[in-house]
Write a protein that holds these residues in place. Structure first.
Motif, PDB file in Angstrom:
ATOM      1  N   VAL A   1      11.677  10.323   9.980  1.00 33.50           N
ATOM      2  CA  VAL A   1      11.409   8.917  10.305  1.00 33.50           C
ATOM      3  C   VAL A   1      10.548   8.813  11.560  1.00 33.50           C
ATOM      4  CG1 VAL A   1      12.450   6.698  10.908  1.00 33.50           C
ATOM      5  CG2 VAL A   1      13.523   8.154   9.166  1.00 33.50           C
ATOM      6  N   VAL A   2      10.856   9.619  12.572  1.00 31.14           N
ATOM      7  CA  VAL A   2      10.042   9.621  13.788  1.00 31.14           C
ATOM      8  C   VAL A   2       8.627  10.079  13.463  1.00 31.14           C
ATOM      9  CG1 VAL A   2       9.766  10.628  16.086  1.00 31.14           C
ATOM     10  CG2 VAL A   2      12.036   9.939  15.293  1.00 31.14           C
ATOM     11  N   ALA A   3       8.489  11.088  12.597  1.00 31.80           N
ATOM     12  CA  ALA A   3       7.153  11.540  12.182  1.00 31.80           C
ATOM     13  C   ALA A   3       6.399  10.420  11.469  1.00 31.80           C
ATOM     14  CB  ALA A   3       7.276  12.766  11.280  1.00 31.80           C
TER      15      ALA A   3
ATOM     16  N   ARG B   1       4.602  22.999   4.537  1.00 32.73           N
ATOM     17  CA  ARG B   1       4.170  21.622   4.720  1.00 32.73           C
ATOM     18  C   ARG B   1       4.635  20.804   3.536  1.00 32.73           C
ATOM     19  NH1 ARG B   1       2.817  19.593   9.337  1.00 32.73           N
ATOM     20  NH2 ARG B   1       1.026  18.409   8.597  1.00 32.73           N
ATOM     21  N   ASP B   2       5.569  19.910   3.778  1.00 34.61           N
ATOM     22  CA  ASP B   2       6.134  19.093   2.711  1.00 34.61           C
ATOM     23  C   ASP B   2       5.594  17.673   2.782  1.00 34.61           C
ATOM     24  OD1 ASP B   2       7.987  20.951   1.392  1.00 34.61           O
ATOM     25  OD2 ASP B   2       8.990  20.987   3.336  1.00 34.61           O
ATOM     26  N   ARG B   3       5.388  17.107   1.620  1.00 30.49           N
ATOM     27  CA  ARG B   3       4.786  15.778   1.495  1.00 30.49           C
ATOM     28  C   ARG B   3       5.860  14.714   1.372  1.00 30.49           C
ATOM     29  NH1 ARG B   3       4.010  12.672  -2.889  1.00 30.49           N
ATOM     30  NH2 ARG B   3       2.322  11.109  -2.852  1.00 30.49           N
ATOM     31  N   LEU B   4       5.720  13.638   2.167  1.00 31.20           N
ATOM     32  CA  LEU B   4       6.573  12.460   2.074  1.00 31.20           C
ATOM     33  C   LEU B   4       5.720  11.274   1.639  1.00 31.20           C
ATOM     34  CD1 LEU B   4       8.617  12.749   5.407  1.00 31.20           C
ATOM     35  CD2 LEU B   4       9.146  13.764   3.177  1.00 31.20           C
TER      36      LEU B   4
ATOM     37  N   ARG C   1       0.849  -1.188   0.000  1.00 30.34           N
ATOM     38  CA  ARG C   1       0.000   0.000   0.000  1.00 30.34           C
ATOM     39  C   ARG C   1       0.887   1.242   0.000  1.00 30.34           C
ATOM     40  NH1 ARG C   1      -1.049  -3.619   3.501  1.00 30.34           N
ATOM     41  NH2 ARG C   1      -0.005  -2.512   5.219  1.00 30.34           N
ATOM     42  N   ILE C   2       0.522   2.230  -0.794  1.00 30.08           N
ATOM     43  CA  ILE C   2       1.247   3.501  -0.839  1.00 30.08           C
ATOM     44  C   ILE C   2       0.510   4.512   0.036  1.00 30.08           C
ATOM     45  CG2 ILE C   2       1.934   5.438  -2.316  1.00 30.08           C
ATOM     46  CD1 ILE C   2       2.327   3.444  -4.571  1.00 30.08           C
ATOM     47  N   GLY C   3       1.273   5.267   0.828  1.00 27.39           N
ATOM     48  CA  GLY C   3       0.692   6.282   1.690  1.00 27.39           C
ATOM     49  C   GLY C   3       1.510   7.560   1.666  1.00 27.39           C
ATOM     50  N   GLN C   4       1.029   8.555   2.367  1.00 29.20           N
ATOM     51  CA  GLN C   4       1.735   9.828   2.435  1.00 29.20           C
ATOM     52  C   GLN C   4       1.534  10.469   3.804  1.00 29.20           C
ATOM     53  OE1 GLN C   4       0.040  12.502  -0.480  1.00 29.20           O
ATOM     54  NE2 GLN C   4      -1.914  12.624   0.544  1.00 29.20           N
TER      55      GLN C   4
ATOM     56  N   HIS D   1      13.903  13.232  -2.140  1.00 27.70           N
ATOM     57  CA  HIS D   1      14.193  11.964  -2.802  1.00 27.70           C
ATOM     58  C   HIS D   1      12.910  11.335  -3.343  1.00 27.70           C
ATOM     59  CE1 HIS D   1      17.685  12.530  -0.164  1.00 27.70           C
ATOM     60  NE2 HIS D   1      18.350  11.720  -0.970  1.00 27.70           N
ATOM     61  N   GLY D   2      13.076  10.541  -4.407  1.00 27.49           N
ATOM     62  CA  GLY D   2      11.975   9.748  -4.922  1.00 27.49           C
ATOM     63  C   GLY D   2      10.748  10.579  -5.240  1.00 27.49           C
ATOM     64  N   ARG D   3       9.607  10.134  -4.711  1.00 25.75           N
ATOM     65  CA  ARG D   3       8.332  10.782  -4.995  1.00 25.75           C
ATOM     66  C   ARG D   3       7.898  11.735  -3.889  1.00 25.75           C
ATOM     67  NH1 ARG D   3       5.500   8.615  -9.186  1.00 25.75           N
ATOM     68  NH2 ARG D   3       3.525   9.282  -8.269  1.00 25.75           N
ATOM     69  N   SER D   4       8.780  11.983  -2.916  1.00 27.62           N
ATOM     70  CA  SER D   4       8.504  12.999  -1.906  1.00 27.62           C
ATOM     71  C   SER D   4       8.813  14.384  -2.465  1.00 27.62           C
ATOM     72  CB  SER D   4       9.330  12.737  -0.639  1.00 27.62           C
ATOM     73  OG  SER D   4       8.891  11.562   0.021  1.00 27.62           O
ATOM     74  N   ASP D   5       8.353  15.419  -1.761  1.00 27.19           N
ATOM     75  CA  ASP D   5       8.620  16.784  -2.202  1.00 27.19           C
ATOM     76  C   ASP D   5      10.123  17.058  -2.214  1.00 27.19           C
ATOM     77  OD1 ASP D   5       5.981  17.315  -2.604  1.00 27.19           O
ATOM     78  OD2 ASP D   5       5.704  18.527  -0.799  1.00 27.19           O
ATOM     79  N   ARG D   6      10.520  18.024  -3.061  1.00 31.32           N
ATOM     80  CA  ARG D   6      11.939  18.333  -3.237  1.00 31.32           C
ATOM     81  C   ARG D   6      12.158  19.848  -3.155  1.00 31.32           C
ATOM     82  NH1 ARG D   6      14.414  14.235  -7.824  1.00 31.32           N
ATOM     83  NH2 ARG D   6      13.237  12.380  -7.245  1.00 31.32           N
TER      84      ARG D   6
END
Length: 284
Positions: free
Chosen positions: A89-91, A18-21, A6-9, A68-73
């Motif tokens: 990572v903690v978030a 506010r940046d998206r991971l 499953r893909i999540g954000q 990186h990847g599909r997260s915000d840059r």
């Protein structure tokens, strides 16, 4: 064994808004494992290991760190640091409702895993550190990444042109690791310069004194004949941490091409971390 994927954000405040991971979950349950990618690489590089661990009953999450990847840059170097990555990572753990996890990664991901253990040791059940970048890698790291930062900042068209060439290639039509290389080359010059700048001029890992205080169990994997990730750094880390074990890969390609032995080592380690009470793990 087939496992669910499953893909999540999630969204974090990295200092640029506010940046998206983005992340991917493999499997289910409460035995969490978080896997982190190498520098400039996408989280998909950890897909084979994530599937192998999930097939053993572990709940695995791969995360694209900011930039990186599909997260915000974002193009701001101030938002990139090992500490900031550890906070992400903690978030992620907070977002998933995971009190603890085995945290692991490759290269940059290994160093970020160490930062998580330093920042929030109560959230870390164990560490899997492949190719950590420490004291013995400084010169090779400068030679490898300084030209990237220079090109991205002063010759940005070279990075953007490479992106224009590699991005249209359908990833499903090329071998898996060829696709990972293409994804790694899919960079924007402004964010690439910011990421390398932020990492280059910050601390690359907790200092030796702090590493010696990390009592969390650790599996440290080192590669021979790899100047950017010398096996001496991995062996040194395993010696420094009181509850660490060193495993020498047969080559830099073993975990990518012939992964069975190291997949088994990682799965057995993670399962042992979860089978042992947390207070016993930290006693050594």
């Amino acid at each position: 064994m087939l496992v669910s994927e499953r893909i999540g954000q999630l969204f974090v405040d990295a200092g640029s808004g506010r940046d998206r991971l983005e992340y991917t979950e493999y499997g289910a349950g409460e035995q969490w494992v978080v896997l982190l990618h190498g520098q400039l690489m996408p989280r998909r590089m950890q897909q084979p290991l994530a599937r192998a661990l999930a097939s053993r009953g572990l709940h695995v999450v791969t995360l694209d760190l900011l930039g990186h990847g599909r997260s915000d840059r974002p193009a701001d170097p101030l938002v990139y640091s090992m500490t900031a990555f550890a906070e992400q990572v903690v978030a992620l753990l907070d977002h998933l409702g995971a009190d603890q996890a085995v945290i692991g990664g490759t290269s940059l991901g290994a160093n970020v895993s160490l930062e998580v253990a330093d920042l929030a040791p109560e959230r870390v059940r164990g560490l899997i550190c492949e190719m950590p970048v420490l004291d013995n890698a400084v010169e090779a790291g400068i030679l490898a990444f300084a030209p990237l930062m220079f090109a991205a900042r002063f010759v940005p068209w070279s990075v953007d042109a490479l992106r224009a060439l590699t991005r249209p290639v359908p990833r499903g039509l090329v071998p898996f690791w060829t696709g990972i290389v293409l994804d790694t080359l899919d960079q924007r010059s402004d964010s690439l310069a910011a990421v390398v700048h932020g990492i280059f001029f910050g601390r690359i890992a907790p200092p030796s004194r702090r590493r010696r205080e990390l009592r969390v169990p650790a599996l440290v994997v080192g590669h021979p004949a790899d100047p950017i990730h010398p096996a001496a750094d991995a062996a040194m880390l395993a010696d420094e941490m009181p509850n660490a074990r060193f495993v020498r890969a047969r080559s830099i390609l073993e975990w990518r091409v012939w992964p069975e032995r190291l997949d088994h080592e990682a799965a057995e380690f993670a399962l042992e971390c979860w089978a042992t009470p947390a207070e016993v793990l930290r006693q050594g």
